[in-house]
Design an enzyme around this catalytic site. Structure first.
Site, PDB file in Angstrom:
ATOM      1  N   SER A  60       0.837  -1.192   0.000  1.00 34.57           N
ATOM      2  CA  SER A  60       0.000   0.000   0.000  1.00 34.57           C
ATOM      3  C   SER A  60       0.878   1.250   0.000  1.00 34.57           C
ATOM      4  CB  SER A  60      -0.965  -0.059   1.180  1.00 34.57           C
ATOM      5  OG  SER A  60      -1.965   0.907   1.063  1.00 34.57           O
ATOM      6  N   ASP A 116     -12.138  -0.367   1.202  1.00 34.21           N
ATOM      7  CA  ASP A 116     -11.430  -1.337   0.373  1.00 34.21           C
ATOM      8  C   ASP A 116     -11.573  -0.973  -1.099  1.00 34.21           C
ATOM      9  OD1 ASP A 116      -9.950  -3.929   0.457  1.00 34.21           O
ATOM     10  OD2 ASP A 116     -11.642  -4.626  -0.735  1.00 34.21           O
ATOM     11  N   HIS A 154      -7.783  -4.824  -0.986  1.00 34.80           N
ATOM     12  CA  HIS A 154      -6.577  -4.144  -0.532  1.00 34.80           C
ATOM     13  C   HIS A 154      -6.001  -4.833   0.703  1.00 34.80           C
ATOM     14  CE1 HIS A 154      -4.020  -0.623  -0.816  1.00 34.80           C
ATOM     15  NE2 HIS A 154      -4.160  -0.404   0.476  1.00 34.80           N
TER      16      HIS A 154
END
Length: 328
Positions: free
Chosen positions: A176, A273, A307
């Protein structure tokens, strides 16, 4: 590609990257110091806490002028480290959010994923929303994460552990926000890292009217900088955005191993998400297309889900980095 899929219980769902709203040279000098127990101060870092009792995982916390509070780092050594060999190093960066820090990948099982593998893994703090950057403005004291990681921590690791202090001895990866940091550092400090990997990390800052830049500014202002910003508000530091933007640094990835992961089906009920991985997927596809046009080899994986870190792909990534780097 593998058809194994992580369950919701087996993965870390983190608030990183585009969450919620959406030096040294590459020379061949070898590190000189020997053992973990000999770790000492240097390079602007003063050890204020440590735990070296575990045979593999070493913990340190530093006082540094680069960061207002004392950041920590976990250094995971390979089995058999005391044999005297030198090892390549993987710098592994966590995502953003108040639940993310230098322990993130230990919670994910990094010890098991690297068992028996000849590599040192360095996992430092990067702030709740530090974006692996020196911010344009901070109201909470210094938050110069880029300085801490590149100018201080990296040489400190090479002075205190048996590494290959050279281009072919270093890899960088992250999840991320940390995946963005890995892509950024690999391009901006192109002589440092021979392998770069981004697990659900954004690769395009300016797409969709600069959505990622806006989120970096908003999240850093709220979580880390007391209203300050990474890139400047209301006007960006355009030169800084360009320098940090992977899709504008394509040639910097030539002759590196590049490994990318994105999810294709974020949870439609979870806007958090969906906002993350929809933007990540689009940005990585833009980045991959640019790499392809330039004839730069890269490995990519698109898998169902949103994610989060996919442990089987993290394991495959570690193996690929080991294969690319200088052998222990």
């Amino acid at each position: 590609m593998t058809d194994r899929r992580p369950t919701r219980r087996s993965v870390l769902k983190a608030a990183g990257g585009v969450t919620a709203a959406l030096g040294l040279s590459g020379g061949s000098l070898l590190a000189t110091t020997a053992t973990a127990s000999a770790a000492g101060d240097g390079f602007g870092l003063r050890i204020v806490d440590r735990n070296e009792s575990d045979p593999r995982m070493k913990y340190y916390r530093f006082a540094t002028d680069a960061i207002e509070w004392d950041p920590g780092v976990n250094v995971l050594l390979p089995d058999g480290y005391d044999s005297g060999r030198r090892y390549p190093v993987l710098y592994l960066f966590h995502g953003g959010g108040t639940d993310q820090d230098f322990i993130t990948f230990d919670r994910l099982g990094i010890r098991q994923l690297t068992a028996g593998k000849p590599i040192i893994v360095v996992m430092p703090d990067g702030g709740h929303a530090g974006w692996y950057s020196n911010p344009v403005h901070s109201n909470t004291g210094p938050r110069d994460w880029e300085t801490f990681h590149i100018q201080q921590l990296l040489p400190w690791i090479e002075a205190n552990f048996r590494t290959f202090a050279e281009y072919d001895g270093r890899a960088v990866a992250g999840f991320s926000m940390g995946g963005f940091g890995a892509l950024k550092y690999a391009a901006k400090y192109w002589g440092h890292f021979a392998s770069v990997s981004s697990h659900s990390g954004p690769a395009s800052l300016r797409r969709d009217n600069g959505l990622v830049v806006h989120w970096a500014n908003v999240s850093s202002a709220a979580l880390d900088l007391g209203g300050g910003s990474v890139y400047g508000v209301p006007f960006w530091d355009e030169n800084r955005v360009t320098a940090d933007n992977p899709v504008q640094r394509i040639e910097s990835y030539r002759n590196k191993r590049v490994f990318l992961v994105a999810g294709t089906s974020p949870d439609p009920i979870n806007w958090f998400d969906t906002a993350n991985e929809t933007q990540v997927l689009a940005g990585q596809r833009e980045f991959r297309a640019a790499l392809g046009r330039a004839g730069i080899h890269h490995e990519w994986h698109e898998e169902p889900g949103g994610h989060f870190v996919r442990p089987h792909l993290l394991a495959a990534d570690i193996d690929g980095a080991i294969a690319r780097l200088r052998k222990a």
